[in-house]
Design an enzyme around this catalytic site. Structure first.
Site, PDB file in Angstrom:
ATOM      1  N   GLU A   1      18.998   3.423 -11.877  1.00 61.25           N
ATOM      2  CA  GLU A   1      18.127   3.041 -10.763  1.00 61.25           C
ATOM      3  C   GLU A   1      17.556   1.650 -10.981  1.00 61.25           C
ATOM      4  O   GLU A   1      17.482   0.842 -10.037  1.00 61.25           O
ATOM      5  CB  GLU A   1      16.964   4.044 -10.627  1.00 61.25           C
ATOM      6  CG  GLU A   1      17.389   5.489 -10.371  1.00 61.25           C
ATOM      7  CD  GLU A   1      17.631   6.287 -11.642  1.00 61.25           C
ATOM      8  OE1 GLU A   1      18.127   5.718 -12.634  1.00 61.25           O
ATOM      9  OE2 GLU A   1      17.329   7.491 -11.657  1.00 61.25           O
TER      10      GLU A   1
ATOM     11  N   ASP B   1      49.579  18.061 -39.510  1.00 63.47           N
ATOM     12  CA  ASP B   1      49.876  16.942 -38.600  1.00 63.47           C
ATOM     13  C   ASP B   1      49.725  15.593 -39.294  1.00 63.47           C
ATOM     14  O   ASP B   1      50.220  14.586 -38.811  1.00 63.47           O
ATOM     15  CB  ASP B   1      48.925  16.966 -37.390  1.00 63.47           C
ATOM     16  CG  ASP B   1      49.162  18.173 -36.491  1.00 63.47           C
ATOM     17  OD1 ASP B   1      50.044  18.984 -36.837  1.00 63.47           O
ATOM     18  OD2 ASP B   1      48.458  18.295 -35.480  1.00 63.47           O
TER      19      ASP B   1
ATOM     20  N   PRO C   1      44.725  26.744 -34.627  1.00 63.91           N
ATOM     21  CA  PRO C   1      44.385  28.044 -34.064  1.00 63.91           C
ATOM     22  C   PRO C   1      43.320  28.827 -34.850  1.00 63.91           C
ATOM     23  O   PRO C   1      42.537  29.563 -34.244  1.00 63.91           O
ATOM     24  CB  PRO C   1      45.718  28.797 -34.072  1.00 63.91           C
ATOM     25  CG  PRO C   1      46.749  27.893 -34.624  1.00 63.91           C
ATOM     26  CD  PRO C   1      46.150  26.562 -34.921  1.00 63.91           C
TER      27      PRO C   1
HETATM   28  C1  AOF Z   1      17.418   8.175 -15.109  1.00 64.12           C
HETATM   29  N1  AOF Z   1      18.365   7.235 -14.934  1.00 64.12           N
HETATM   30  O1  AOF Z   1      20.128   6.074 -15.657  1.00 64.12           O
HETATM   31  C2  AOF Z   1      19.289   7.743 -17.073  1.00 64.12           C
HETATM   32  C3  AOF Z   1      18.313   8.746 -17.234  1.00 64.12           C
HETATM   33  O2  AOF Z   1      16.206   6.957 -24.081  1.00 64.12           O
HETATM   34  P1  AOF Z   1      15.923   6.643 -22.651  1.00 64.12           P
HETATM   35  O3  AOF Z   1      14.666   5.903 -22.439  1.00 64.12           O
HETATM   36  O4  AOF Z   1      17.104   5.988 -21.951  1.00 64.12           O
HETATM   37  O5  AOF Z   1      15.699   8.049 -21.893  1.00 64.12           O
HETATM   38  C4  AOF Z   1      16.715   8.989 -21.936  1.00 64.12           C
HETATM   39  C5  AOF Z   1      16.406  10.050 -20.941  1.00 64.12           C
HETATM   40  O6  AOF Z   1      16.319   9.473 -19.643  1.00 64.12           O
HETATM   41  C6  AOF Z   1      17.516  11.074 -20.846  1.00 64.12           C
HETATM   42  O7  AOF Z   1      17.301  12.170 -21.674  1.00 64.12           O
HETATM   43  C7  AOF Z   1      17.415  11.501 -19.409  1.00 64.12           C
HETATM   44  O8  AOF Z   1      16.351  12.412 -19.246  1.00 64.12           O
HETATM   45  C8  AOF Z   1      17.056  10.221 -18.720  1.00 64.12           C
HETATM   46  N2  AOF Z   1      18.270   9.476 -18.359  1.00 64.12           N
HETATM   47  N3  AOF Z   1      17.425   8.948 -16.226  1.00 64.12           N
HETATM   48  O9  AOF Z   1      16.541   8.316 -14.265  1.00 64.12           O
HETATM   49  C9  AOF Z   1      19.296   6.970 -15.863  1.00 64.12           C
HETATM   50  N4  AOF Z   1      20.200   7.467 -18.048  1.00 64.12           N
HETATM   51 ZN    ZN Z   2      15.201   6.581 -15.581  1.00 64.31          ZN
END
Ligand code: AOF
Ligand code: ZN
Length: 368
Positions: A54, A205, A298
């Site tokens: 955002e 492998d 497996p």
């Molecule tokens: C959003 N928009 O693009 C993302 C979100 O370590 P931080 O500060 O980036 O926070 C991580 C948390 O933010 C993650 O666990 C999730 O709750 C949220 N991620 N939220 O609004 C974003 N990447």
């Molecule tokens: Zn955010």
């Protein structure tokens, strides 16, 4: 939510997907800002610790007042490594927010949506079971599983002949699937937190388990993990000899001889102890691994299936027949006869043609 809303949410998911290889911790998120049927700006979360989707989209437009924000994940409401996206959307004068999936992170978990609504913003959230709601949850299966269940998401990848054999009885599995399928696996490795194999497969492998055949080239390597209860992995194994190309962790049982462990460590790999499959996953979770690509064999797959910790199957069915009932299948070590009533049901199973193979994409359970 109408067709136009769904199309913009799809776009938000496509944008989020661009973080597939880099966002191996946290959520992949995409955001589209729309006003008067025109896309104003787009953004996605590109790396852990970096700006949220955002924030990226809002930064790309001078005036977003009155716009609708389409987001693949509920906007955050907490101060993490970046300020709350819900506040940023409110401050920017966004009129409406359309969300594909809620964020299960305890510090968000609905409070992002509540905060937007409290500020007078019209918020719409896709139904969890709707196609777009499910697609959004599946896209972040790794993040959601790690956040809610406290363990990595596990995908078991295997290649079988039409009669379900993963190798000859002598253990030869090179190659059952075609080059296009093997290339796809390298792509998956590039996005995986860890690649996991049992000792038997590591030896048979003599695999490297790195992401090599990728376009663009992999900027990071997954943690390579070998489950080796007795610490019998020879230091001459390819995975050990290539430890300079990326971290290798050998997970041994509580009774593994200390001398074998130190021999492996002197050869450049790390070792750790786990008593069983859930403990192994707990250990990886503690290291921040959100997703595991299980590549056999497996015996290990059977142990993980029995512990109900395989979430997804990616089975390449190759156009060939082994015709040997002693050749191993997908899961070994079944302890008791299985009745039809015991068949583990899949949440979904979808085919995809990959070169000359058919990839069966099976979800044992949908993400929380
Ligand atoms: C959003 N928009 O693009 C993302 C979100 O370590 P931080 O500060 O980036 O926070 C991580 C948390 O933010 C993650 O666990 C999730 O709750 C949220 N991620 N939220 O609004 C974003 N990447
Ligand atoms: Zn955010």
């Amino acid at each position: 939510m109408n067709g136009v809303d769904e199309a913009h949410l799809r776009r938000a998911l496509d944008l989020a997907e661009q973080g597939r290889r880099t966002v191996t911790q946290g959520a992949m998120v995409g955001c589209v800002l729309v006003r008067d049927d025109a896309i104003l700006a787009e953004g996605f979360h590109a790396r852990p610790g970096g700006p949220h989707a955002e924030a990226v989209a809002l930064a790309a437009v001078a005036d977003a007042r009155g716009a609708t924000a389409y987001v693949s994940l509920e906007p955050c409401a907490h101060h993490g490594r970046t300020p709350p996206c819900a506040d940023a959307l409110i401050a920017a004068g966004i009129a409406r927010v359309v969300v594909a999936a809620g964020d299960p992170f305890p510090l968000v978990a609905g409070t992002g949506i509540d905060r937007l609504r409290a500020a007078g913003i019209d918020v719409e959230v896709a139904d969890r079971a709707s196609p777009i709601g499910l697609a959004a949850r599946r896209q972040n299966a790794a993040y959601r599983t790690a956040t809610v269940l406290g363990r990595p998401h596990v995908t078991y990848k295997a290649a079988v002949t039409v009669d379900g054999r993963t190798a000859t009885r002598a253990g030869d599995s090179r190659w059952i699937s075609g080059p296009e399928s093997r290339r796809l696996v390298h792509e998956w490795r590039a996005a995986a937190g860890a690649v996991l194999v049992g000792r038997g497969t590591a030896i048979a492998d003599d695999a490297t388990l790195t992401a090599r055949d990728c376009d663009p080239v992999a900027a990071r390597q997954p943690l390579r993990v070998v489950a080796d209860r007795s610490a019998l992995l020879p230091i001459t194994a390819h995975v050990v000899r290539t430890s300079a190309e990326g971290a290798v962790l050998v997970v041994v049982g509580p009774n593994a001889p200390a001398s074998r462990r130190s021999a492996l460590e002197r050869a450049g790999v790390e070792t750790a102890v786990a008593a069983d499959a859930p403990a192994l996953l707990a250990l990886l979770h503690a290291r921040g691994v959100q997703s595991v690509l299980l590549e056999g064999g497996p015996t290990l797959a059977g142990a993980l299936l029995a512990a109900a910790v395989i979430d997804r199957l990616a089975v390449f069915v190759a156009p060939g027949v082994m015709g040997d009932p002693a050749a191993p299948g997908l899961f070994g070590d079944a302890l008791a006869p299985v009745a039809i009533a015991d068949v583990v049901p899949l949440a979904s199973l979808e085919p995809e043609t990959v070169g000359r193979d058919i990839l069966l994409d099976g979800w044992l359970r949908d993400p929380p």
